[in-house]
Design an enzyme around this catalytic site. Structure first.
Site, PDB file in Angstrom:
ATOM      1  N   GLY A   1       0.818  -1.211   0.000  1.00  0.00           N
ATOM      2  CA  GLY A   1       0.000   0.000   0.000  1.00  0.00           C
ATOM      3  C   GLY A   1       0.849   1.256   0.000  1.00  0.00           C
ATOM      4  O   GLY A   1       0.523   2.247  -0.653  1.00  0.00           O
TER       5      GLY A   1
ATOM      6  N   TRP B   1       2.222   1.667  -3.460  1.00  0.00           N
ATOM      7  CA  TRP B   1       1.187   2.153  -4.371  1.00  0.00           C
ATOM      8  C   TRP B   1       1.155   3.672  -4.388  1.00  0.00           C
ATOM      9  O   TRP B   1       0.886   4.284  -5.425  1.00  0.00           O
ATOM     10  CB  TRP B   1      -0.180   1.620  -3.931  1.00  0.00           C
ATOM     11  CG  TRP B   1      -1.320   2.189  -4.721  1.00  0.00           C
ATOM     12  CD1 TRP B   1      -1.811   1.741  -5.907  1.00  0.00           C
ATOM     13  CD2 TRP B   1      -2.112   3.344  -4.388  1.00  0.00           C
ATOM     14  NE1 TRP B   1      -2.855   2.525  -6.328  1.00  0.00           N
ATOM     15  CE2 TRP B   1      -3.058   3.516  -5.414  1.00  0.00           C
ATOM     16  CE3 TRP B   1      -2.115   4.232  -3.313  1.00  0.00           C
ATOM     17  CZ2 TRP B   1      -4.000   4.539  -5.394  1.00  0.00           C
ATOM     18  CZ3 TRP B   1      -3.041   5.258  -3.295  1.00  0.00           C
ATOM     19  CH2 TRP B   1      -3.974   5.409  -4.331  1.00  0.00           C
ATOM     20  N   HIS B   2       1.449   4.314  -3.254  1.00  0.00           N
ATOM     21  CA  HIS B   2       1.374   5.767  -3.180  1.00  0.00           C
ATOM     22  C   HIS B   2       2.467   6.457  -3.985  1.00  0.00           C
ATOM     23  O   HIS B   2       2.303   7.621  -4.346  1.00  0.00           O
ATOM     24  CB  HIS B   2       1.451   6.226  -1.719  1.00  0.00           C
ATOM     25  CG  HIS B   2       0.153   6.094  -0.994  1.00  0.00           C
ATOM     26  ND1 HIS B   2      -0.253   4.923  -0.386  1.00  0.00           N
ATOM     27  CD2 HIS B   2      -0.853   6.984  -0.766  1.00  0.00           C
ATOM     28  CE1 HIS B   2      -1.431   5.103   0.180  1.00  0.00           C
ATOM     29  NE2 HIS B   2      -1.828   6.338  -0.037  1.00  0.00           N
ATOM     30  N   GLY B   3       3.560   5.792  -4.234  1.00  0.00           N
ATOM     31  CA  GLY B   3       4.617   6.440  -4.999  1.00  0.00           C
ATOM     32  C   GLY B   3       5.852   5.575  -5.126  1.00  0.00           C
ATOM     33  O   GLY B   3       6.098   4.681  -4.315  1.00  0.00           O
TER      34      GLY B   3
ATOM     35  N   PHE C   1      -0.379  10.475  -6.999  1.00  0.00           N
ATOM     36  CA  PHE C   1      -0.391   9.054  -6.730  1.00  0.00           C
ATOM     37  C   PHE C   1      -1.211   8.287  -7.763  1.00  0.00           C
ATOM     38  O   PHE C   1      -1.189   7.085  -7.786  1.00  0.00           O
ATOM     39  CB  PHE C   1      -0.957   8.770  -5.333  1.00  0.00           C
ATOM     40  CG  PHE C   1      -0.275   9.577  -4.263  1.00  0.00           C
ATOM     41  CD1 PHE C   1       1.107   9.701  -4.253  1.00  0.00           C
ATOM     42  CD2 PHE C   1      -1.000  10.200  -3.282  1.00  0.00           C
ATOM     43  CE1 PHE C   1       1.748  10.445  -3.270  1.00  0.00           C
ATOM     44  CE2 PHE C   1      -0.372  10.943  -2.283  1.00  0.00           C
ATOM     45  CZ  PHE C   1       0.987  11.068  -2.294  1.00  0.00           C
TER      46      PHE C   1
END
Length: 497
Positions: free
Chosen positions: A328, A331-333, A497
């Site tokens: 997770g 996933w943000h960056g 993102f």
């Protein structure tokens, strides 16, 4: 095109709103097509070059979805292989556009350490919103394979993916939440109550962004930019700066989510709640049930549960929690700071679950325990936000040292390093108002409670008039105040993102 821009507020959205219901009076399917095209125009305003990728993703995933659905002539093994292919295609595209440069830069660091020549950087531009529309469609494909999808309209599917209120920065939508609404003829009939409530919620979201998030961002940017440039933040500067960012990201993302919900409600479509006062949480488990709810639900249903969830013993459960949060974070960056942020929250969740299993039963639950739990939770969230915001580990380390007082503790955070973005009183006023809203006020979506349904107001016309005037006046004043702050480019944090 930003929600908080003159072009969107006074040109794009009025045209889309009027056109949608005008066409919907004659043909609901045509109105859905119009809204899908308007959403593509909204996306193309950011980058025309990214439109072919979005359209291609929609077409190929719709094709996959049709063939993944169980049927008498479809072999389960073939469908499973096709699902794997579909997931590889989607994740592969996301990996190329979002993580290729990150991968090459890390390989080059290893090559440089070994004395080899670096690989040329790919310099691939990241299409805005690719994470959101990719995850949305992955969930759709998995549900098709499981036989949960029964809608077959390509127009409704295209609208489900491109729907402009969510396309750029979420929430991550589920087909079961949206496609039945697009198939409902009542959606295409203007509802004055939904329109009024939607405009009120949008106004509050716009105010969150322009009146709180942006001012808090001025101070937090100075802290983190100063640390990036080699300046050593001291105790008060570091803590005030991190607290400012803690409020900035909350009101920025919560404000966007409110605006998305409000815009969608004006169009007669209900988006899922994405925030439920997360800073009121008294533990990290509760925090993740309140923060970015759509992403938390996606990670739980499509990553944590397939990994085994809590079905394979405590040790495997903790590992699954940690891996879910680690991915997770990624996933943000595409940066190690995001990976570390995910690892921190994974560790927090492991400790929280371990505490619940081993200790909590022996600790009396009372007001003191809840206050202590809230303080610890809020501090843990603040500490993790440092690596989330920092542009590199050296910046994060400098801020952490400042928070520990290793750079000293001058009497004020507003006189060192030139960190005086505006008057001290204005900063503290905005800070206190932000904390009050986070900790004492209900979610903006609860405005619905203050707009009674007409059927509930028979014989209570004074109450109806009073509530209407109160909400309308407050929303108009809030909207006007926020619009007066419109000016420079002010994108939402989750756009990256």
């Amino acid at each position: 095109m930003l929600f908080n821009s003159h072009a969107f507020l006074f040109v794009y959205f009025p045209i889309v709103l009027f056109g949608f219901f005008l066409i919907g009076k004659r043909n609901a399917r045509a109105a859905a097509g119009f809204l899908a095209l308007a959403s593509l125009f909204f996306y193309g305003w950011w980058s025309v070059k990214a439109i072919p990728l979005l359209i291609g993703s929609i077409c190929i995933n719709y094709w996959f979805g049709l063939r993944l659905t169980p049927g008498p002539a479809r072999d389960d093994h073939q469908r499973k292989r096709l699902l794997i292919i579909a997931l590889v295609v989607n994740l592969g595209v996301l990996a190329v556009f979002k993580y290729a440069n990150f991968f090459v830069s890390n390989v080059n660091e290893g090559l440089a350490a070994a004395g080899f020549s670096p690989i040329p950087m790919l310099h691939i531009a990241l299409p805005i919103g690719i994470s959101f529309y990719t995850f949305t469609q992955i969930a759709f494909l998995v549900d098709c394979w499981q036989g949960k999808v029964h809608e077959r309209s390509f127009v409704h599917y295209a609208l489900f993916v491109t729907y402009f209120p969510h396309l750029i920065a979420g929430p991550v939508l589920h087909h079961a939440q949206m496609m039945p609404q697009f198939a409902n003829p009542q959606t295409y009939k203007a509802d004055p109550r939904k329109l009024a409530l939607g405009l009120a919620i949008f106004s509050f979201g716009l105010a969150k962004k322009l009146l709180i998030a942006d001012p808090m961002g001025q101070y937090s940017d100075l802290l983190f930019n100063g640390a990036h440039n080699g300046l050593a933040p001291t105790l008060y500067t570091a803590w005030f700066g991190v607290l400012a960012y803690t409020l900035q990201i909350y009101f920025d993302f919560s404000g966007y989510s409110d605006m998305a919900v409000g815009l969608s409600m004006c169009l007669g479509v209900q988006l899922p709640l994405n925030f439920r006062s997360p800073y009121k949480s008294t533990n990290i488990i509760e925090f993740w049930r309140r923060w970015h709810i759509s992403l938390s639900t996606f990670l739980r249903d499509y990553l944590y549960v397939p990994l085994g969830g809590n079905r394979k013993g405590p040790a495997r459960r903790y590992l699954n929690l940690f891996l879910t949060m680690l991915l997770g974070g990624l996933w943000h960056g595409a940066a190690w700071t995001f990976v570390l942020w995910g690892a921190l929250h994974g560790a927090y969740l492991m400790v929280n679950h371990l505490w619940n299993a081993k200790v909590r039963r022996n600790v009396p639950a009372g007001p003191i325990a809840r206050v202590v739990g809230w303080v610890l939770t809020f501090l843990c969230v603040m500490i993790a936000w440092v690596v989330f915001r920092a542009d590199g580990m050296h910046t994060a380390v400098a801020v952490y040292k400042g928070m520990l007082g290793l750079h000293g503790a001058p009497p004020t955070a507003f006189s060192e390093m030139g960190l005086v973005p505006y008057r001290k009183s204005e900063f503290f006023r905005t800070l206190l108002v932000g904390l009050l809203i986070c900790l004492a006020f209900p979610p903006t979506i609860s405005l619905e409670r203050w707009v009674p349904h007409p059927q509930a107001l028979t014989g209570r016309r004074v109450l109806a008039l009073g509530s209407t005037v109160m909400i309308a006046s407050g929303s108009f004043l809030m909207f006007a105040w926020a619009v007066s702050k419109l000016g420079g480019y002010s994108p939402f944090l989750y756009f990256q993102f």
